[in-house]
Design a protein around this motif. Structure first.
Motif, PDB file in Angstrom:
ATOM      1  N   GLY A 124       0.825  -1.228  -0.083  1.00 60.57           N
ATOM      2  CA  GLY A 124       0.075  -0.051   0.014  1.00 60.57           C
ATOM      3  C   GLY A 124       0.850   1.336   0.081  1.00 60.57           C
ATOM      4  O   GLY A 124       0.486   2.107  -0.699  1.00 60.57           O
ATOM      5  N   TYR A 125       1.806   1.219   0.689  1.00 60.03           N
ATOM      6  CA  TYR A 125       3.007   2.312   0.954  1.00 60.03           C
ATOM      7  C   TYR A 125       3.456   2.550  -0.639  1.00 60.03           C
ATOM      8  O   TYR A 125       3.604   3.619  -1.058  1.00 60.03           O
ATOM      9  CB  TYR A 125       3.918   2.236   1.938  1.00 60.03           C
ATOM     10  CG  TYR A 125       5.023   3.053   1.933  1.00 60.03           C
ATOM     11  CD1 TYR A 125       4.904   4.387   2.256  1.00 60.03           C
ATOM     12  CD2 TYR A 125       6.184   2.698   1.359  1.00 60.03           C
ATOM     13  CE1 TYR A 125       5.974   5.226   2.128  1.00 60.03           C
ATOM     14  CE2 TYR A 125       7.147   3.526   1.298  1.00 60.03           C
ATOM     15  CZ  TYR A 125       7.207   5.187   1.814  1.00 60.03           C
ATOM     16  OH  TYR A 125       8.365   5.789   1.657  1.00 60.03           O
ATOM     17  N   LYS A 126       4.024   1.428  -1.147  1.00 61.00           N
ATOM     18  CA  LYS A 126       4.359   1.734  -2.601  1.00 61.00           C
ATOM     19  C   LYS A 126       3.459   2.243  -3.542  1.00 61.00           C
ATOM     20  O   LYS A 126       3.814   3.045  -4.363  1.00 61.00           O
ATOM     21  CB  LYS A 126       5.276   0.423  -2.957  1.00 61.00           C
ATOM     22  CG  LYS A 126       6.454   0.055  -2.287  1.00 61.00           C
ATOM     23  CD  LYS A 126       7.463   0.980  -2.465  1.00 61.00           C
ATOM     24  CE  LYS A 126       8.733   0.486  -2.445  1.00 61.00           C
ATOM     25  NZ  LYS A 126       9.714   1.470  -2.814  1.00 61.00           N
ATOM     26  N   LEU A 127       2.203   1.600  -3.508  1.00 63.01           N
ATOM     27  CA  LEU A 127       1.204   2.083  -4.367  1.00 63.01           C
ATOM     28  C   LEU A 127       1.094   3.479  -4.285  1.00 63.01           C
ATOM     29  O   LEU A 127       0.527   4.225  -5.368  1.00 63.01           O
ATOM     30  CB  LEU A 127       0.154   1.178  -4.509  1.00 63.01           C
ATOM     31  CG  LEU A 127       0.276  -0.289  -4.940  1.00 63.01           C
ATOM     32  CD1 LEU A 127      -0.885  -1.133  -4.766  1.00 63.01           C
ATOM     33  CD2 LEU A 127       0.602  -0.310  -6.490  1.00 63.01           C
ATOM     34  N   LYS A 128       0.775   3.941  -3.022  1.00 66.98           N
ATOM     35  CA  LYS A 128       0.590   5.415  -2.708  1.00 66.98           C
ATOM     36  C   LYS A 128       1.413   6.334  -3.316  1.00 66.98           C
ATOM     37  O   LYS A 128       1.447   7.223  -3.948  1.00 66.98           O
ATOM     38  CB  LYS A 128       0.354   5.651  -1.131  1.00 66.98           C
ATOM     39  CG  LYS A 128       0.272   7.184  -0.915  1.00 66.98           C
ATOM     40  CD  LYS A 128       0.081   7.129   0.641  1.00 66.98           C
ATOM     41  CE  LYS A 128      -0.380   8.533   0.879  1.00 66.98           C
ATOM     42  NZ  LYS A 128       0.588   9.503   1.740  1.00 66.98           N
ATOM     43  N   GLY A 129       2.836   5.895  -3.495  1.00 70.00           N
ATOM     44  CA  GLY A 129       4.017   6.646  -3.721  1.00 70.00           C
ATOM     45  C   GLY A 129       3.830   6.685  -5.373  1.00 70.00           C
ATOM     46  O   GLY A 129       4.205   7.569  -6.011  1.00 70.00           O
ATOM     47  N   ILE A 130       3.289   5.581  -6.092  1.00 69.16           N
ATOM     48  CA  ILE A 130       3.106   5.618  -7.570  1.00 69.16           C
ATOM     49  C   ILE A 130       2.154   6.108  -7.769  1.00 69.16           C
ATOM     50  O   ILE A 130       1.762   7.023  -8.885  1.00 69.16           O
ATOM     51  CB  ILE A 130       3.250   3.796  -7.733  1.00 69.16           C
ATOM     52  CG1 ILE A 130       4.848   3.546  -7.735  1.00 69.16           C
ATOM     53  CG2 ILE A 130       2.778   3.793  -9.484  1.00 69.16           C
ATOM     54  CD1 ILE A 130       4.805   1.826  -7.772  1.00 69.16           C
ATOM     55  N   LEU A 135      -3.523  10.523  -8.766  1.00 67.35           N
ATOM     56  CA  LEU A 135      -4.750  10.650  -8.363  1.00 67.35           C
ATOM     57  C   LEU A 135      -4.801  12.309  -7.738  1.00 67.35           C
ATOM     58  O   LEU A 135      -5.719  12.493  -7.009  1.00 67.35           O
ATOM     59  CB  LEU A 135      -5.084   9.570  -7.327  1.00 67.35           C
ATOM     60  CG  LEU A 135      -5.044   8.387  -7.793  1.00 67.35           C
ATOM     61  CD1 LEU A 135      -5.190   7.384  -6.759  1.00 67.35           C
ATOM     62  CD2 LEU A 135      -6.108   8.131  -8.999  1.00 67.35           C
ATOM     63  N   GLY A 136      -4.006  13.158  -7.940  1.00 67.39           N
ATOM     64  CA  GLY A 136      -3.880  14.355  -7.433  1.00 67.39           C
ATOM     65  C   GLY A 136      -3.730  14.522  -5.741  1.00 67.39           C
ATOM     66  O   GLY A 136      -3.848  15.234  -5.214  1.00 67.39           O
ATOM     67  N   GLY A 137      -2.759  13.721  -5.432  1.00 67.66           N
ATOM     68  CA  GLY A 137      -2.003  13.643  -4.282  1.00 67.66           C
ATOM     69  C   GLY A 137      -0.914  14.472  -4.034  1.00 67.66           C
ATOM     70  O   GLY A 137      -0.049  14.160  -3.126  1.00 67.66           O
ATOM     71  N   ASN A 138      -0.618  15.475  -5.049  1.00 69.03           N
ATOM     72  CA  ASN A 138       0.606  16.108  -5.046  1.00 69.03           C
ATOM     73  C   ASN A 138       0.640  17.421  -4.006  1.00 69.03           C
ATOM     74  O   ASN A 138       0.308  18.096  -4.193  1.00 69.03           O
ATOM     75  CB  ASN A 138       0.928  16.596  -6.419  1.00 69.03           C
ATOM     76  CG  ASN A 138       2.399  17.071  -6.530  1.00 69.03           C
ATOM     77  OD1 ASN A 138       3.267  16.833  -5.644  1.00 69.03           O
ATOM     78  ND2 ASN A 138       2.662  17.398  -7.611  1.00 69.03           N
ATOM     79  N   ASN A 139       1.462  17.124  -2.893  1.00 69.24           N
ATOM     80  CA  ASN A 139       1.466  18.266  -1.998  1.00 69.24           C
ATOM     81  C   ASN A 139       2.224  19.268  -2.271  1.00 69.24           C
ATOM     82  O   ASN A 139       2.030  20.257  -1.694  1.00 69.24           O
ATOM     83  CB  ASN A 139       1.865  17.255  -0.377  1.00 69.24           C
ATOM     84  CG  ASN A 139       0.854  16.657   0.106  1.00 69.24           C
ATOM     85  OD1 ASN A 139      -0.587  16.601  -0.525  1.00 69.24           O
ATOM     86  ND2 ASN A 139       1.198  15.694   0.678  1.00 69.24           N
TER      87      ASN A 139
END
Length: 175
Positions: A124-130, A135-139
């Motif tokens: 899950g951590y790796k998929l969140k990073g990819i 998905l618009g999660g660029n902070n």
């Protein structure tokens, strides 16, 4: 000289698979010795818990084992087992299974198998990073109001500013 890279990769794959099977054989034989006098329930759970490692080992063996012809030349070198990504994750799952098996052998407890709960967390951590930036999660992106108030000079690097400053000067004269 031709095919030197494929020969080198084939040899590295054979070495990696030999090391994997040696470690697997040693640890699994100790686990079987420990489980000889265990209950059927424990045997059932050990079989179920070893299925992901068995699948990963099968995939590594099937895709990574090189094929040679009768004269010893490499026909197919197999996929590179030293590459990053999914191949590395399959090795990690096998080694985590061996770690849990070590706990069964040494301490005679199945509680070491809780370490396998780290696998979905890590995936899950790796998929969140990819998938996060897609998905618009660029902070790191600024809000539109903040970007309009920021001066343009701050966005240029020192190198860009220096090139713009010296851009109009003639450096060489040709005759």
């Amino acid at each position: 000289m031709a095919g030197k890279a494929s020969k080198k990769q084939a040899q590295a794959n054979v070495q990696a698979l030999k090391q994997l099977h040696t470690v697997l054989g040693g640890v699994l034989s100790l686990v079987l010795l420990r489980l000889v006098f265990s209950s059927k329930k424990r045997w059932f759970w050990m079989v179920i818990l070893h299925l992901p490692a068995a699948a990963c080992t099968y995939m590594l063996e099937k895709n990574g084992r090189p094929r040679f012809d009768s004269s010893g030349h490499v026909v197919r070198e197999g996929m590179d087992l030293a590459q990053k990504g999914l191949t590395e994750w399959m090795f990690d799952i096998v080694y985590l299974t061996l770690l849990a098996d070590s706990g069964v052998v040494v301490f005679n407890t199945m509680k070491f198998w809780y370490v396998m709960l780290l696998v979905p967390v890590y995936i899950g951590y790796k998929l969140k990073g990819i998938a996060g930036p897609m998905l618009g999660g660029n902070n790191n992106a600024r809000a539109p109001s903040e970007s309009s108030t920021a001066p343009a000079a701050e966005t240029k690097s020192k190198r860009q500013a220096k090139r713009e400053k010296n851009g109009d000067k003639v450096r060489y004269k040709y005759k």
